[in-house]
Write an enzyme that holds these catalytic residues in place. Sequence first.
Site, short mmCIF file in Angstrom:
data_model
loop_
_atom_site.label_atom_id
_atom_site.label_comp_id
_atom_site.label_asym_id
_atom_site.label_seq_id
_atom_site.Cartn_x
_atom_site.Cartn_y
_atom_site.Cartn_z
N GLY A 83 -8.09 0.45 4.84
CA GLY A 83 -8.79 -0.25 3.77
C GLY A 83 -10.16 0.33 3.56
N CYS B 38 -5.94 3.26 10.76
CA CYS B 38 -7.32 3.45 10.28
C CYS B 38 -8.13 2.14 10.41
CB CYS B 38 -7.30 4.00 8.86
SG CYS B 38 -8.87 4.71 8.38
N TYR B 39 -8.47 1.49 9.31
CA TYR B 39 -9.20 0.21 9.41
C TYR B 39 -8.42 -0.75 10.31
CZ TYR B 39 -11.32 -4.25 8.07
OH TYR B 39 -11.93 -5.47 8.09
N HIS C 70 -3.81 8.85 8.96
CA HIS C 70 -2.83 8.27 8.02
C HIS C 70 -1.48 8.97 8.13
CE1 HIS C 70 -5.49 5.55 5.84
NE2 HIS C 70 -6.43 6.44 6.12
N GLU D 130 1.17 8.11 6.70
CA GLU D 130 1.96 7.90 5.49
C GLU D 130 1.75 8.96 4.42
OE1 GLU D 130 -0.56 6.15 6.61
OE2 GLU D 130 -1.81 5.27 5.05
N ASP E 119 14.24 0.52 -16.13
CA ASP E 119 14.10 -0.77 -15.43
C ASP E 119 14.94 -1.87 -16.08
OD1 ASP E 119 12.26 0.75 -14.14
OD2 ASP E 119 10.53 -0.17 -15.11
N LYS F 222 9.85 2.33 -8.26
CA LYS F 222 10.58 3.02 -9.33
C LYS F 222 11.72 3.93 -8.80
CE LYS F 222 10.41 4.04 -13.81
NZ LYS F 222 10.18 3.05 -14.88
#
Length: 512
Positions: free
Chosen positions: A51, A78-79, A165, A167, A223, A368
């Site tokens: 964050g 991280c945070y 990170h 990710e 969608d 998506k």
Amino acid sequence: MIAILDFGSQYTKLIAKNIRESNVYCEVLPHTTSLSDIKDKNYKGIILSGGPSSVFENNSPRCDKNIYDSNIPILGICYGMQLLALELGGEVIKGDKHEYGHSNFYIDNNFDLFEGLWLEMSIWMSHGDKVVRMPEGFQRLGHTENCPIASMGNKEKKIFGIQFHPEVTHTHKGKDLINNFILNICKCKAEWTPKSFINSSLNNIQREVDNSRVLCALSGGVDSTTVAALLKKAIGKNLTCVFIDQGFMRKNEGERIKELFTKFFKIDLIYVDARQRFFDKIKGVTDPEEKRKKIGEEFIRVFEEKAEELNSEYPYLAQGTLYPDVIESAGNKDVSLAATTIKSHHNVGGLPKDIKFKIIEPLNKLFKDEVRKVGLELDIPEELIFRQPFPGPGLAIRIIGEVTPDRVRVLQDADAIVTDVIKKRGLYRSIWQAFAVLLPIKSVGVQGDKRTYSHVVAIRAVTSEDAMTAKVAELPYDVLNEISTRIINEVLDINRVVFDISSKPPATIEWE
Ligand code: XMP
């Protein structure tokens, strides 16, 4: 499933995507979610996201402390790691310098979280504060040159922290690390697939809707089409779709949608021909925002009128809302930044707020790319699944200046040629959007020995990951040449084609 407590990192959605790509379901929750809510839903692991805040700020975001003694495995990123360190009795200091970007991480303990990974990893950092003393019961799992404790863990309690990170794609083997946490430590099973999603949503829809009838608002995009296909499977004849043709669709789009839904899906379709109304509504309008707002408003009016007629028969309305919209609206207000309105967006999602229907949103937990996979599993044609995005206000915001039926026809013809050439050259899927824009100027030309004074069309082609930023697609000259020659030869009233070479920012993708 895994719970991701969101502390406002720009990468939170990426953590969720990484986990789901490993076929484990996860949800992004506000960081304030209580342990009892987490237990009620039986999450097998908790991730504390990164964050923008510092643990030293007043009112820096915290989570329910009870999670630390819950026996549910936790990974702080991280945070999230700094918070773990601080709240469990360790020490965090304000870093004298920030560390952004690549770094080398050296594993000190390659079990559990780092099992099977190389002892030296190339990682992505983005932090200022750092942990200098670990809480009791923790051991150091890895370090970098600037960060002596870049990972820590309490194996007994199954609580881990990493300063970098995993990710982001820049972290080498970050996905393996996440898999170690979710599969080996949390013991989740990799069973969440498009098929399993479809099965559980069919059950949910049937349970909720029972024998009632459902109306589905269609835009023709992936969608709303996927929602319709899912509902058709769940409730069959009780589904009716409504498509509002505002007159600004691509060439033959209205016909294509009618055919797809009535012939291919065999779904009842209410086709509302509102073209004249929309043309009347924006007659003489040249200001982009006024155009967008008037189209959005008219869309709502037409839909309300139709809904009024149909509401007694149809208690439910289905919408194609996706997960990112839900996360953003439920996000942590205290850490998210208010975005400036660049353009008023309008799409099928922008339906009237005071509508009388009960709303169902079967895709509101999907990203998506997951919707696309579900759509393919439901046998929606690939051609539709991988269509380039098309804005709600349609060609009206690609006609600079006044929108008239004639100008729409000219642009439809030019646009169809752009798509045709891009597809034939095999470029369609690698480009985010490629389209034509009709400019409000005329220029002099010479065709068949005659002077012409006709419209100018601009070609816009961009590559992008998420439309937040975009780069000009480097179309080969012969492709540009083919597009230009065909448009000038085949579309009456156009004698000049130019190529837009602006990236986003500073330009936007659409011209209005
Ligand atoms: P801009 O022009 O803001 O567009 O760079 C970003 C992406 O959003 C699409 N777009 C819209 N989509 N309703 C939509 O559903 C809208 O009003 C709208 N305006 C822009 C645009 O095509 C691009 O992909």
